[in-house]
Design a protein around this motif. Sequence first.
Motif, PDB file in Angstrom:
ATOM      1  N   TYR A  29       1.460  -1.398   0.083  1.00 28.43           N
ATOM      2  CA  TYR A  29      -0.133   0.033  -0.170  1.00 28.43           C
ATOM      3  C   TYR A  29       0.737   1.578  -0.024  1.00 28.43           C
ATOM      4  CZ  TYR A  29       0.693  -0.008   5.230  1.00 28.43           C
ATOM      5  OH  TYR A  29       1.393  -0.132   6.030  1.00 28.43           O
ATOM      6  N   SER A  30       2.178   1.389  -0.463  1.00 31.15           N
ATOM      7  CA  SER A  30       3.397   2.550   0.087  1.00 31.15           C
ATOM      8  C   SER A  30       4.336   1.895  -0.503  1.00 31.15           C
ATOM      9  CB  SER A  30       3.614   2.130   1.364  1.00 31.15           C
ATOM     10  OG  SER A  30       4.917   3.646   1.243  1.00 31.15           O
ATOM     11  N   THR A  31       4.287   3.100  -1.754  1.00 30.41           N
ATOM     12  CA  THR A  31       5.832   2.914  -2.867  1.00 30.41           C
ATOM     13  C   THR A  31       6.478   3.235  -2.277  1.00 30.41           C
ATOM     14  OG1 THR A  31       4.491   3.438  -4.632  1.00 30.41           O
ATOM     15  CG2 THR A  31       6.788   4.129  -4.880  1.00 30.41           C
ATOM     16  N   GLY A  32       8.133   2.880  -2.217  1.00 32.03           N
ATOM     17  CA  GLY A  32       9.578   3.038  -2.189  1.00 32.03           C
ATOM     18  C   GLY A  32       9.144   3.614  -0.764  1.00 32.03           C
ATOM     19  N   SER A  33      10.210   4.520  -0.451  1.00 35.98           N
ATOM     20  CA  SER A  33      10.138   4.602   1.188  1.00 35.98           C
ATOM     21  C   SER A  33       9.190   5.256   2.390  1.00 35.98           C
ATOM     22  CB  SER A  33      11.619   5.049   1.711  1.00 35.98           C
ATOM     23  OG  SER A  33      11.935   6.291   0.820  1.00 35.98           O
ATOM     24  N   SER A  34       8.126   5.928   1.593  1.00 40.20           N
ATOM     25  CA  SER A  34       7.028   6.494   1.663  1.00 40.20           C
ATOM     26  C   SER A  34       6.197   6.323   3.575  1.00 40.20           C
ATOM     27  CB  SER A  34       6.151   7.448   0.540  1.00 40.20           C
ATOM     28  OG  SER A  34       5.425   6.123  -0.052  1.00 40.20           O
ATOM     29  N   GLY A  35       6.055   4.720   3.053  1.00 40.17           N
ATOM     30  CA  GLY A  35       5.521   4.051   4.515  1.00 40.17           C
ATOM     31  C   GLY A  35       6.440   3.746   5.029  1.00 40.17           C
ATOM     32  N   SER A  36       5.544   2.820   6.278  1.00 46.74           N
ATOM     33  CA  SER A  36       6.073   2.226   7.267  1.00 46.74           C
ATOM     34  C   SER A  36       4.952   1.360   7.912  1.00 46.74           C
ATOM     35  CB  SER A  36       7.015   3.105   7.975  1.00 46.74           C
ATOM     36  OG  SER A  36       5.741   3.654   8.716  1.00 46.74           O
ATOM     37  N   GLY A  37       5.493   0.403   8.469  1.00 47.51           N
ATOM     38  CA  GLY A  37       4.589  -0.755   9.256  1.00 47.51           C
ATOM     39  C   GLY A  37       4.729  -1.610   9.167  1.00 47.51           C
ATOM     40  N   ALA A  38       4.272  -3.080   9.561  1.00 41.85           N
ATOM     41  CA  ALA A  38       4.704  -4.349   9.529  1.00 41.85           C
ATOM     42  C   ALA A  38       4.480  -5.334   8.186  1.00 41.85           C
ATOM     43  CB  ALA A  38       4.413  -4.958  10.599  1.00 41.85           C
ATOM     44  N   ASP A  39       3.299  -4.846   7.585  1.00 35.61           N
ATOM     45  CA  ASP A  39       3.136  -4.600   6.314  1.00 35.61           C
ATOM     46  C   ASP A  39       3.961  -4.787   5.181  1.00 35.61           C
ATOM     47  OD1 ASP A  39       0.995  -6.822   7.815  1.00 35.61           O
ATOM     48  OD2 ASP A  39      -0.501  -5.150   6.767  1.00 35.61           O
ATOM     49  N   VAL A  40       4.905  -2.820   4.802  1.00 32.85           N
ATOM     50  CA  VAL A  40       5.439  -2.826   4.108  1.00 32.85           C
ATOM     51  C   VAL A  40       6.495  -3.064   4.130  1.00 32.85           C
ATOM     52  CG1 VAL A  40       6.060  -0.779   3.577  1.00 32.85           C
ATOM     53  CG2 VAL A  40       4.487  -1.072   3.644  1.00 32.85           C
ATOM     54  N   ASP A  41       7.115  -3.225   5.840  1.00 31.06           N
ATOM     55  CA  ASP A  41       9.015  -4.073   6.194  1.00 31.06           C
ATOM     56  C   ASP A  41       8.306  -5.208   5.377  1.00 31.06           C
ATOM     57  OD1 ASP A  41       8.877  -1.597   7.474  1.00 31.06           O
ATOM     58  OD2 ASP A  41       8.584  -2.245   9.369  1.00 31.06           O
ATOM     59  N   LYS A  42       7.680  -5.934   5.797  1.00 32.82           N
ATOM     60  CA  LYS A  42       7.481  -7.407   5.076  1.00 32.82           C
ATOM     61  C   LYS A  42       8.194  -7.457   3.965  1.00 32.82           C
ATOM     62  CE  LYS A  42       3.907 -10.039   4.110  1.00 32.82           C
ATOM     63  NZ  LYS A  42       3.009 -10.677   3.959  1.00 32.82           N
ATOM     64  N   VAL A  43       7.294  -6.527   2.992  1.00 30.71           N
ATOM     65  CA  VAL A  43       7.789  -6.332   1.387  1.00 30.71           C
ATOM     66  C   VAL A  43       9.170  -5.811   1.133  1.00 30.71           C
ATOM     67  CG1 VAL A  43       6.532  -5.667  -0.657  1.00 30.71           C
ATOM     68  CG2 VAL A  43       5.130  -6.257   0.622  1.00 30.71           C
ATOM     69  N   ARG A  44       9.567  -4.960   1.987  1.00 29.04           N
ATOM     70  CA  ARG A  44      11.155  -4.447   1.169  1.00 29.04           C
ATOM     71  C   ARG A  44      11.649  -5.528   1.469  1.00 29.04           C
ATOM     72  NH1 ARG A  44      10.184  -0.679   5.177  1.00 29.04           N
ATOM     73  NH2 ARG A  44       9.720   1.142   2.739  1.00 29.04           N
ATOM     74  N   ALA A  45      11.874  -6.201   2.830  1.00 31.78           N
ATOM     75  CA  ALA A  45      12.683  -7.181   3.326  1.00 31.78           C
ATOM     76  C   ALA A  45      13.102  -8.340   1.780  1.00 31.78           C
ATOM     77  CB  ALA A  45      12.079  -7.622   4.156  1.00 31.78           C
ATOM     78  N   ALA A  46      11.405  -8.927   1.339  1.00 29.60           N
ATOM     79  CA  ALA A  46      11.048  -9.882   0.217  1.00 29.60           C
ATOM     80  C   ALA A  46      11.849  -8.969  -0.509  1.00 29.60           C
ATOM     81  CB  ALA A  46       9.807  -9.899   0.529  1.00 29.60           C
ATOM     82  N   ALA A  76      15.017  -8.042 -12.436  1.00 30.62           N
ATOM     83  CA  ALA A  76      14.180  -6.921 -12.181  1.00 30.62           C
ATOM     84  C   ALA A  76      13.398  -6.457 -10.973  1.00 30.62           C
ATOM     85  CB  ALA A  76      14.011  -5.917 -14.268  1.00 30.62           C
ATOM     86  N   VAL A  77      13.541  -5.878 -10.566  1.00 26.84           N
ATOM     87  CA  VAL A  77      12.746  -6.069  -9.422  1.00 26.84           C
ATOM     88  C   VAL A  77      12.259  -5.025  -8.351  1.00 26.84           C
ATOM     89  CG1 VAL A  77      14.494  -6.813  -7.988  1.00 26.84           C
ATOM     90  CG2 VAL A  77      12.026  -7.767  -7.255  1.00 26.84           C
ATOM     91  N   ASP A  78      11.395  -4.615  -8.331  1.00 24.35           N
ATOM     92  CA  ASP A  78      11.100  -3.224  -7.215  1.00 24.35           C
ATOM     93  C   ASP A  78      10.199  -3.377  -6.297  1.00 24.35           C
ATOM     94  OD1 ASP A  78      11.782  -0.076  -6.521  1.00 24.35           O
ATOM     95  OD2 ASP A  78      12.229   0.070  -8.470  1.00 24.35           O
ATOM     96  N   GLY A  79      10.301  -2.911  -5.225  1.00 22.57           N
ATOM     97  CA  GLY A  79       9.337  -2.340  -3.992  1.00 22.57           C
ATOM     98  C   GLY A  79       9.760  -1.814  -3.067  1.00 22.57           C
ATOM     99  N   PRO A  80       8.815  -1.911  -1.527  1.00 22.58           N
ATOM    100  CA  PRO A  80       7.534  -2.244  -2.263  1.00 22.58           C
ATOM    101  C   PRO A  80       6.656  -0.512  -3.051  1.00 22.58           C
ATOM    102  CG  PRO A  80       8.036  -1.223  -0.018  1.00 22.58           C
ATOM    103  CD  PRO A  80       9.793  -1.174   0.060  1.00 22.58           C
TER     104      PRO A  80
END
Length: 718
Positions: free
Chosen positions: A572-589, A601-605
């Motif tokens: 629900y967030s793009t790049g570094s604009s958001g935080s929270g457990a769900d975004v952090d999971k996608v960032r770590a993945a 070629a991969v990008d996220g969150p």
Amino acid sequence: MARNIYITSIEGHAGKSTVALGLLYTLSREAKRVGVFRPVARTSNERDYVLEMLLAHDAVDLSYDKAVGVGYDDVHADPEAALSRIIERFKAVEAQCDVVVIVGSDYTDVGSPTELSFNARVAANLGAPVLLVLGGQSGAGVNRTPEDLVQVYTIAHQELDAAHAHLVGVIVNRSDPDHLPQIIEAVSATAGADTPVWAIPEDPFLIAPSLASLLDAVDGELLKGDSELLLREALGVVVAGMTMENVLTRLIEGSVVVVAGDRSDVLLATLMAHASETFPSLAGIILNGGFELVPQIERLIDGLDLSLPVIRTSFGTYDTARIITQTRGRLAADSPRKFDTALALFEQHVDSEVLLQRLDLNPPLVVTPLMFEYGLLDRARQQPQHIVLPEGGDDRILRASSTLLRRGVARLTILGDEGEVRGRAAELGLDISGATILSPFNEELRERFATEYVRLRAHKGMTMEHARDTVTDVSYFGTMMVHLGLADGMVSGAAHTTAHTIRPSFEIIKTKPEVSIVSSVFLMCLEDRVLVYGDCAVNPDPDAAQLADIAISSAATAAQFGIEQRIAMLSYSTGSSGSGADVDKVRAATALVVERRPDLAVDGPIQYDAAVDAAVGKSKMPDSEVAGRATVFIFPDLNTGNNTYKAVQRSAGAIAIGPVLQGLRKPINDLSRGALVQDIVNTVAITAIQAQGVAADSAAAASLAASTTTAAAAGEQS
């Protein structure tokens, strides 16, 4: 500018509709907007069934009225005015299409070179090269010799030359199956090296009338039986004008039996013979004379509980038989088996690549759902795999099997009682003779599978007695076939839940060595491209490591089906604009995917709009090679993925193919319980392509092992 092709012949009943259908399907793989045009259509109140059949194709988006030039009466009244009208109406169709299949007139009045001459003039004025169809049989139904066909070709070529029509190829349709090479050689010698010649053999099934058409022809009523079985074709006629025992010896497979309505003994004997496995399976019975059934006889028939259609007509025996034998079958949209037969004949005997080169079509810049589906079938056909279908009691599976076998997509084993499965297929008028029918209670395999299952599940306390019961379940039986190499893949789920279908694969097939989790993707066929959505069907809430695994597996699936791999890890967030457990999971993945597969070629969150819309992507992630151009979409959880794919499917009119399971050592795929026949065909093709990949990986591993052994041996010798 559209590229077009004009299909014409020098006479009627040459089979132009078969050629037109095959060509339409071929062009649908190469062009987004395919049109159909009939310069001269029938002038009676009856609509042109050939045109209606072609317009029913999913790639064609034209109304009947727009696809017609003029009628026969218009041509007879004023040929020049008719030609002008044809050109005017054709230009309107051409403007809407990338390529147009133009089907010449049907010789509904006097068939002669004069009609071909007019067709040739139309082709020349439309700027469309001509695909000439020669009839391999004379009007009397006698096979033409190669010399006969050379004469017919010569006459036709003269007419085309006189009108300055350009000949792009020749198809000798309905040819003598025993002399195809001689026919091609003879006509090619006359046509010249620059004109390709193909020959399609006669198939009696294509001209066999359906029970529905016979019902109409004899002005009859369906007295007994299943109305769905009226679509079955009658492959012969048996006139039961003799005693009961003599009628039984003359029954023919797939035939319609004409019985006098007052001969109850013959009627009952014929019905019982049809129900018996020792007599041929019939297409139907026609009771002539208009007699009412005696109540006691009607009770007996109802007690037999048969689905065989029984039709009553008021005509006498002679007239009924005459009408039946004069009724020709039609290649119509309501006959799937005829469709499959016609397409298979065209695909097997006409080199479509050569024909497409002759048309000089530009490579497509988009991939439509139809292009993608046809590509699946083509790839599966290149190296047919053995697929097991556990649900032999489902009519959809039988219909799909008939299509798959006729078009050479896969080799099949269908699970079920052989008598029941083949009997039901015969009732439906389906040809599944090429499939193996195997009972899940086969004693030899049951013991073998139970022994293997005990070995695999010994750590869970599995006993032989329990294993014997377990492996007779069709999902376990089919999965064990794949595990032990008796089949290359399995497709199930038309009549079972997803859990019932895939649970055995978790226990038996298991995951690839480099994969930690089984997941799924949907291949989302949009109007102009194909995207990959994962995981939308299996894992409710994957953690970061599992999400990375799903992304890498989904990229591999995309590559396997010719889809570029640009992965969007959605949130629900793009790049570094958001935080929270769900975004952090996608960032770590995302970080794990980059670490494990830096080549991807991969990008996220990244939010969905930034992933799919170029303008939004450039605004939110200007330096990303994925933003606005993503092709593989990885959802953070099952709730999001499942709802999104269904929303896109419904709101955007996308075709969702799947779920396609990934991560297993061998391919097992699940069907929706609402699956259509075409869904089953597509899923089998996908499974076959996955199996091709498994076979290629195994061959590569064996080759590497062999070369390593050879190198080691050489080192020891030195």
